[in-house]
Write a protein that holds these residues in place. Structure first.
Motif, PDB file in Angstrom:
ATOM      1  N   ASP A   1     -10.674  54.552  -9.645  1.00 57.66           N
ATOM      2  CA  ASP A   1     -11.062  53.608 -10.428  1.00 57.66           C
ATOM      3  C   ASP A   1     -10.978  53.710 -12.172  1.00 57.66           C
ATOM      4  OD1 ASP A   1     -11.858  52.263  -8.316  1.00 57.66           O
ATOM      5  OD2 ASP A   1     -13.912  52.304  -8.618  1.00 57.66           O
ATOM      6  N   GLY A   2     -11.128  55.125 -12.394  1.00 58.08           N
ATOM      7  CA  GLY A   2     -11.048  55.464 -13.782  1.00 58.08           C
ATOM      8  C   GLY A   2      -9.507  55.155 -14.412  1.00 58.08           C
ATOM      9  N   GLU A   3      -8.800  55.643 -13.539  1.00 60.36           N
ATOM     10  CA  GLU A   3      -7.234  55.497 -14.264  1.00 60.36           C
ATOM     11  C   GLU A   3      -6.983  53.858 -14.262  1.00 60.36           C
ATOM     12  OE1 GLU A   3      -5.140  57.953 -15.057  1.00 60.36           O
ATOM     13  OE2 GLU A   3      -7.090  58.902 -14.816  1.00 60.36           O
ATOM     14  N   ALA A   4      -7.512  53.006 -13.396  1.00 66.23           N
ATOM     15  CA  ALA A   4      -7.606  51.662 -13.331  1.00 66.23           C
ATOM     16  C   ALA A   4      -7.998  51.149 -14.605  1.00 66.23           C
ATOM     17  CB  ALA A   4      -8.070  50.964 -12.007  1.00 66.23           C
ATOM     18  N   LYS A   5      -9.045  51.385 -14.733  1.00 64.95           N
ATOM     19  CA  LYS A   5      -9.729  51.155 -15.988  1.00 64.95           C
ATOM     20  C   LYS A   5      -8.991  51.549 -17.391  1.00 64.95           C
ATOM     21  CE  LYS A   5     -14.250  50.915 -13.693  1.00 64.95           C
ATOM     22  NZ  LYS A   5     -15.420  51.658 -13.785  1.00 64.95           N
ATOM     23  N   LYS A   6      -8.545  52.719 -17.431  1.00 66.38           N
ATOM     24  CA  LYS A   6      -7.713  53.255 -18.529  1.00 66.38           C
ATOM     25  C   LYS A   6      -6.515  52.345 -18.613  1.00 66.38           C
ATOM     26  CE  LYS A   6      -9.089  58.103 -18.129  1.00 66.38           C
ATOM     27  NZ  LYS A   6      -8.467  59.427 -17.819  1.00 66.38           N
ATOM     28  N   ALA A   7      -5.999  51.867 -17.446  1.00 66.03           N
ATOM     29  CA  ALA A   7      -4.731  50.967 -17.661  1.00 66.03           C
ATOM     30  C   ALA A   7      -4.852  49.654 -17.838  1.00 66.03           C
ATOM     31  CB  ALA A   7      -3.847  51.501 -16.251  1.00 66.03           C
ATOM     32  N   GLY A   8      -6.237  49.381 -17.898  1.00 71.37           N
ATOM     33  CA  GLY A   8      -6.368  47.916 -17.997  1.00 71.37           C
ATOM     34  C   GLY A   8      -6.126  47.178 -16.824  1.00 71.37           C
ATOM     35  N   TYR A   9      -6.068  47.502 -15.669  1.00 66.67           N
ATOM     36  CA  TYR A   9      -5.960  47.028 -14.467  1.00 66.67           C
ATOM     37  C   TYR A   9      -7.208  46.327 -14.024  1.00 66.67           C
ATOM     38  CZ  TYR A   9      -4.357  46.166  -9.556  1.00 66.67           C
ATOM     39  OH  TYR A   9      -3.830  45.601  -8.447  1.00 66.67           O
ATOM     40  N   THR A  10      -7.014  45.245 -13.421  1.00 63.42           N
ATOM     41  CA  THR A  10      -8.176  44.324 -12.840  1.00 63.42           C
ATOM     42  C   THR A  10      -7.868  44.009 -11.311  1.00 63.42           C
ATOM     43  OG1 THR A  10      -7.496  42.263 -13.869  1.00 63.42           O
ATOM     44  CG2 THR A  10      -9.026  43.648 -15.186  1.00 63.42           C
ATOM     45  N   LEU A  11      -8.892  43.700 -10.681  1.00 58.47           N
ATOM     46  CA  LEU A  11      -8.668  43.252  -9.152  1.00 58.47           C
ATOM     47  C   LEU A  11      -8.007  41.796  -9.364  1.00 58.47           C
ATOM     48  CD1 LEU A  11     -12.067  43.975  -7.484  1.00 58.47           C
ATOM     49  CD2 LEU A  11      -9.740  44.733  -6.783  1.00 58.47           C
ATOM     50  N   SER A  12      -7.004  41.582  -8.189  1.00 65.49           N
ATOM     51  CA  SER A  12      -6.375  40.668  -7.976  1.00 65.49           C
ATOM     52  C   SER A  12      -7.316  39.860  -7.276  1.00 65.49           C
ATOM     53  CB  SER A  12      -4.968  40.954  -6.968  1.00 65.49           C
ATOM     54  OG  SER A  12      -5.570  41.334  -5.754  1.00 65.49           O
ATOM     55  N   ASP A  13      -6.861  38.501  -7.017  1.00 72.78           N
ATOM     56  CA  ASP A  13      -7.682  37.367  -6.263  1.00 72.78           C
ATOM     57  C   ASP A  13      -7.709  37.730  -4.745  1.00 72.78           C
ATOM     58  OD1 ASP A  13      -7.986  35.933  -8.369  1.00 72.78           O
ATOM     59  OD2 ASP A  13      -6.374  34.443  -8.109  1.00 72.78           O
ATOM     60  N   ASP A  14      -6.875  38.725  -4.481  1.00 71.79           N
ATOM     61  CA  ASP A  14      -6.872  39.075  -2.844  1.00 71.79           C
ATOM     62  C   ASP A  14      -7.976  40.128  -2.727  1.00 71.79           C
ATOM     63  OD1 ASP A  14      -5.028  37.157  -2.109  1.00 71.79           O
ATOM     64  OD2 ASP A  14      -3.281  38.691  -1.986  1.00 71.79           O
ATOM     65  N   GLY A  15      -8.009  40.940  -3.969  1.00 68.99           N
ATOM     66  CA  GLY A  15      -9.208  41.934  -3.723  1.00 68.99           C
ATOM     67  C   GLY A  15     -10.416  41.359  -4.014  1.00 68.99           C
ATOM     68  N   LYS A  16     -10.404  40.502  -4.690  1.00 71.94           N
ATOM     69  CA  LYS A  16     -11.937  39.825  -4.734  1.00 71.94           C
ATOM     70  C   LYS A  16     -12.268  39.174  -3.475  1.00 71.94           C
ATOM     71  CE  LYS A  16     -11.446  39.022  -9.825  1.00 71.94           C
ATOM     72  NZ  LYS A  16     -11.009  37.643 -11.023  1.00 71.94           N
TER      73      LYS A  16
END
Length: 544
Positions: free
Chosen positions: A142-157
Motif C-alpha cells: 500500500d505504501g509503495e502504491a501510494k508513492k507511485a500514485g497508483y489507485t485502485l482499478s474499477d475491478d478492484g473497487k
C-alpha cells in the motif's frame, strides 16, 4: 481577631444549646452530602469504565503491532490472524472428509498443538507470526502504491464491494447481525469499520503487487539466454509412470487393535516393492506394453485404470511441473534417452516405475488461450433436478441430484453434433460460432458474449475442457466436442469447442515468470528495512 470571626463568635454566643446542636448536625450533613456526591461520581466513572472494557473498545484499540511508525490495534491484527487460522481450519475439515489428516486438530486450541516439530513452534505462534508477516506485506504494498500514485482499478473497487456484499448476504442467511457475523469470523474485536479498512488495504496491495510484477518484461534474447541455463525445467517431457505400493502386513494386539508397523516391517515390505519394480521393468524392456504390465503390480483399486492405454501417460509437462515429485529428477536427468525404464523409491511407501519417451523444447504448447464454447446440457427429470442454471466449464460442482440417462446423454450429444455441422455448413467463422453460442448455449456465464472465455490458463477449467484447449498441436479455428463432467467424472452434457486465440508459448511464459519473480523478489527484499514490523506484547495477547 478579624471582624468576621468576631461577628461569627457573637452570633454563636447568642445561640441556645439546642440551636448550636442543630447547626453542628447541619454542618455534618453538608460534609456528608459532599462526600456522597464525590463517591457517587467515582462509582459512575468506574461503572462506565467497566462497560467500556466489556464492550471491547479499550482492548480493540490497544496497539498490537507497529509497522515503522504506523500502529495497528488488536482488531486490525486479528483480521490477519483469523484469515490464516480460518484457512487452516477449513483445509483440515476438507482433508477430514476424505479420511486424511492435514496436521491440524480442530478439536484442540492452536496453542495446544505443534506446527513445526523441529522448532517446537505451536500453531498459535505460527498464526500470529504469519499475521504479522502478512500485515507487513500489505502495508508495504500500500505504501509503495501510494508513492507511485497508483489507485485502485474499477475491478478492484468491484472486488471490495463484492466482499462487503458477501458479509451482508451471509450474515443474514446465517441469522446474525453483520456485527456479530464479523466477530464470528474475525474475533471479538472486529468491527465493520476495521473489516472495510482491511479489505480495501488488501485489495490495493494485491492489485499493486500484480501490477508491479507485470512491469517486468524480457526480450526474446533474454528468454533464450535463460532457457540455455534452465532447459531442464523449461523443456516438455513425455513419459509413463505407475506406483507400486509397499504392502505392510499389519498385526493386532490381544484386544484386536491394529498395531503400527515397525521399521523392520516397513523395510521388508519396501524390499518386496523394489523386487516387483525390477520385475516390471524387465517385462517392459522385453517388449510388453507399460500399462498392461503395470496393472499386475499396482494396487487393486487402481489396476483397472491401466486398462486405458493412455492412463498416466504424461505428454505436456514442463520440467518445472514435475520438479517436486519423487521421480522428477530421474525424468529430467540430462542423460535420459528414449526407452529408459527405471524406478525411484518413495521412502518406505513404495516405488515409482517410469518409462521415458522424449524431451523437447515445445513451440506448440501454450499457457493461455481464448476459447469459445457451446454447452449442451443433457436433460434430466424435472423432479430430480435442483439447479436452474448450468455450470460453467470452470465449475466442477455437482448441480443436479440425478444424472442424465444414456438416452438423455445421446440426445445432448446429437444436438451438439448438429450445431457443429450447422456451423461448418455456414460461414464457419468465429462470428458465426458466437451467434450459435448466444442462441443455444446453456452456460449462463458466457451465452451473452458468444461463448467466449479469454485468458484461460492451464488447469482453470474442468479436465475434459482443459485437455482439449491445451492439446499439443492445437490451432486457431480448431473445433471439437468434449464431455461436460462433474467433480466425480459423471457426464452431464457436451461442449462444442472453437479455438479463438492461442496465447504465449508455455516455455516462454514460464521463463518470463521465473525472471519476473526473481526481479520482483529483489525489489521486495530491498524494501525489507523500510517496513519493519514489531509485535507489541500487550496487544498481541488480545489477538486470537
Amino acid at each position: 481577631m478579624s471582624a468576621s470571626r468576631e461577628k461569627k463568635q457573637r452570633q454563636n454566643e447568642g445561640l441556645t444549646e439546642k440551636q448550636r446542636k442543630e447547626q453542628k448536625e447541619a454542618q455534618k450533613n453538608k460534609v456528608r452530602n459532599i462526600i456522597y456526591i464525590v463517591m457517587g461520581a467515582i462509582v459512575l466513572v468506574l461503572i462506565a469504565a467497566l462497560l467500556i472494557w466489556h464492550s471491547g473498545i479499550i482492548q480493540r484499540s490497544t496497539t498490537a503491532a507497529t509497522v515503522d511508525d504506523e500502529k495497528f490495534n488488536a482488531g486490525e491484527v486479528s483480521y490477519y490472524y483469523y484469515s490464516v487460522k480460518n484457512q487452516t481450519v477449513n483445509m483440515a475439515k476438507q482433508y477430514a472428509q476424505y479420511g486424511m489428516s492435514y496436521g491440524y486438530d480442530t478439536t484442540l486450541e492452536p496453542s495446544e498443538q505443534i506446527y513445526n516439530q523441529d522448532t517446537g513452534e505451536t500453531y498459535e505462534e505460527y498464526f500470529k507470526q504469519t499475521a504479522l508477516d502478512n500485515l507487513r506485506w500489505v502495508v508495504l504494498m500500500d505504501g509503495e502504491a501510494k508513492k507511485a500514485g497508483y489507485t485502485l482499478s474499477d475491478d478492484g473497487k468491484a472486488q471490495i464491494q463484492s466482499a462487503k456484499d458477501s458479509i451482508a448476504k451471509y450474515s443474514t442467511q446465517s441469522g446474525y447481525t453483520k456485527a456479530a457475523y464479523l466477530k464470528l469470523l474475525y474475533g471479538t474485536y472486529m468491527t465493520e469499520t476495521i473489516f472495510n479498512q482491511q479489505i480495501e488495504m488488501n485489495v490495493l496491495a494485491q492489485e499493486y503487487s500484480t501490477y508491479y510484477k507485470a512491469q517486468f518484461t524480457y526480450t526474446d534474447a533474454e528468454l533464450e539466454d535463460y532457457y540455455k541455463e534452465n532447459s531442464a525445467t523449461l523443456d516438455t517431457y513425455d513419459f509413463r509412470y505407475c506406483f507400486i505400493p509397499s504392502n505392510v502386513e499389519t498385526t493386532k494386539d490381544a484386544s484386536g487393535n491394529e498395531q503400527a508397523a515397525t521399521d523392520e516391517q516397513k523395510a521388508a515390505a519396501q524390499k518386496v516393492a523394489v523386487a516387483d519394480a525390477e520385475k516390471m521393468i524387465a517385462r517392459v524392456k522385453a517388449g510388453e506394453a507399460f500399462n498392461t504390465v503395470a496393472a499386475d503390480y499396482v494396487s487393486s483399486d487402481t489396476a483397472a485404470s491401466f486398462a486405458d492405454a493412455e492412463y498416466n501417460h504424461v505428454t505436456d509437462k514442463l520440467g518445472s511441473d514435475i520438479s517436486s515429485t519423487a521421480y522428477g529428477s530421474w525424468v529430467t536427468d540430462a542423460s535420459r534417452v528414449k526407452g529408459d525404464c527405471g524406478y525411484v523409491e518413495s521412502g518406505t511407501s513404495g516405488c515409482y516405475v517410469i518409462l521415458f519417451n522424449s524431451r523437447v523444447r515445445s513451440e506448440d504448447i501454450y499457457q493461455t488461450v481464448d476459447v469459445r464454447h457451446i454447452l449442451i446440457k443433457a436433460e434430466t427429470t424435472a423432479a430430480a433436478s435442483d439447479a436452474s442454471a448450468s455450470p460453467s466449464p470452470s465449475d466442477s460442482t455437482d448441480t443436479t441430484t440425478a444424472l442424465p440417462t444414456a438416452e438423455q446423454l445421446a440426445a445432448a450429444k446429437a444436438k451438439a453434433e448438429e450445431l457443429l455441422a450447422q456451423w461448418k455448413a455456414g460461414d464457419a467463422t468465429s462470428e458465426s460460432f458466437a451467434t450459435l453460442a448466444n442462441e443455444n448455449s446453456d452456460d449462463t456465464g458466457s451465452n451473452t458474449n458468444g461463448g467466449l472465455y479469454e485468458g484461460v490458463t492451464r488447469g482453470q477449467m474442468i479436465t475434459s475442457f482443459n485437455d482439449w484447449c491445451f492439446a499439443a498441436g492445437r490451432k486457431v479455428g480448431d473445433t471439437g466436442i468434449v464431455e461436460n463432467t462433474d467433480s466425480s467424472g459423471n457426464v452431464l452434457g457436451y461442449h462444442v469447442m472453437y479455438m479463438e486465440k492461442l496465447g504465449e508459448i508455455r516455455w516462454k511464459y514460464q521463463a518470463n515468470s521465473d525472471l519476473a519473480s526473481a526481479d520482483y523478489n529483489t525489489w521486495y527484499n530491498g524494501l525489507e528495512f523500510s517496513y519493519v514490523v514489531k509485535a507489541v506484547d500487550k496487544g498481541m495477547a488480545l489477538v486470537g
